[in-house]
Design a protein around this motif. Sequence first.
Motif, PDB file in Angstrom:
ATOM      1  N   ARG A  68       0.856  -1.189   0.000  1.00 58.19           N
ATOM      2  CA  ARG A  68       0.000   0.000   0.000  1.00 58.19           C
ATOM      3  C   ARG A  68       0.893   1.240   0.000  1.00 58.19           C
ATOM      4  N   VAL A  71      -0.394   8.485  -1.504  1.00 58.96           N
ATOM      5  CA  VAL A  71      -0.287   9.327  -2.694  1.00 58.96           C
ATOM      6  C   VAL A  71       0.306  10.676  -2.291  1.00 58.96           C
ATOM      7  N   SER A  77      -5.399   9.792   0.771  1.00 60.89           N
ATOM      8  CA  SER A  77      -5.607   8.858  -0.337  1.00 60.89           C
ATOM      9  C   SER A  77      -4.436   7.885  -0.460  1.00 60.89           C
ATOM     10  N   TYR A  78      -4.705   6.719  -1.054  1.00 62.56           N
ATOM     11  CA  TYR A  78      -3.644   5.731  -1.211  1.00 62.56           C
ATOM     12  C   TYR A  78      -3.934   4.822  -2.400  1.00 62.56           C
ATOM     13  N   VAL A  79      -2.887   4.114  -2.822  1.00 59.92           N
ATOM     14  CA  VAL A  79      -2.994   3.095  -3.864  1.00 59.92           C
ATOM     15  C   VAL A  79      -2.501   1.780  -3.282  1.00 59.92           C
ATOM     16  N   SER A  93      -6.081  -1.076  -6.373  1.00 63.86           N
ATOM     17  CA  SER A  93      -7.195  -0.350  -5.775  1.00 63.86           C
ATOM     18  C   SER A  93      -6.720   1.042  -5.394  1.00 63.86           C
ATOM     19  N   MET A  94      -7.406   2.051  -5.899  1.00 66.09           N
ATOM     20  CA  MET A  94      -7.086   3.435  -5.557  1.00 66.09           C
ATOM     21  C   MET A  94      -8.209   4.001  -4.705  1.00 66.09           C
ATOM     22  N   VAL A  96      -9.453   7.321  -3.151  1.00 64.41           N
ATOM     23  CA  VAL A  96      -9.235   8.759  -3.275  1.00 64.41           C
ATOM     24  C   VAL A  96     -10.263   9.479  -2.411  1.00 64.41           C
ATOM     25  N   PHE A 143      -1.752  11.460 -10.868  1.00 66.49           N
ATOM     26  CA  PHE A 143      -3.082  11.933 -10.494  1.00 66.49           C
ATOM     27  C   PHE A 143      -3.239  13.354 -11.024  1.00 66.49           C
ATOM     28  N   VAL A 152      -6.695   9.934 -13.381  1.00 65.98           N
ATOM     29  CA  VAL A 152      -5.541   9.113 -13.027  1.00 65.98           C
ATOM     30  C   VAL A 152      -5.002   8.452 -14.289  1.00 65.98           C
TER      31      VAL A 152
END
Length: 214
Positions: A68, A71, A77-79, A93-94, A96, A143, A152
């Motif tokens: 994980r 961003v 937020s994370y990816v 999985s993003m 936001v 982004f 994105v």
Amino acid sequence: MTRITYSRSRNLIIGLFIVTMSLFTTSCGDSKKNMDIPGVDGPALHLDKDNLLISMVFENITLEGGLRYNVPKYPNSYVAIEPDYESAGTLMSMSVSLDDIFDSRLQNLPSEKLPGGRALPGVASGSLPSVAFSIEKFHGMTFYIGPKVFGVFVPTKMDIGSTIITGRYYTGSKRMGNISLVGPDQNGENSGVLLLLDVSKSVEKRLKKLSEKY
């Protein structure tokens, strides 16, 4: 935008975002088909409380474990990437945060085009405030944010020559924005998938008016 910190106003932004973007408004027999992406299942959109979730499965990319990543410039937020349990591919999985999407400070980020310098398709100026970062297997993710758009770019191999193919992106029968398949540039690099979602500025204005009542 002034950040709303109490729960009732947070519920307002969720409700307004759902109404404006109509994420879950679908009609039986009235859904519209998005373009097929070679080697990719998705992207799919979901709304989880105050987070927009964008998920994609890459059929030809394998990982042994999941990671994980936060961003940059998007504090909430994370990816995440991990092996997909329903296939031999990799799930991205993003998550936001709506707080990040409607944070006016992100409008001050440097404006950039696609990785490699080509203009963003469907954007009059060809560029938007953006932040680029790299994660395992995906070098040069970006982004984009603007008054009316969130986007994105996900780098992945596209065997479509140097063309950029753009079509409308739907959730059910509702148009949510555009999706583009980006072929490699003249150096054979920077191919991928670009998703640009409509984020109306009116959501922010209506939220401010409603929040003043509470």
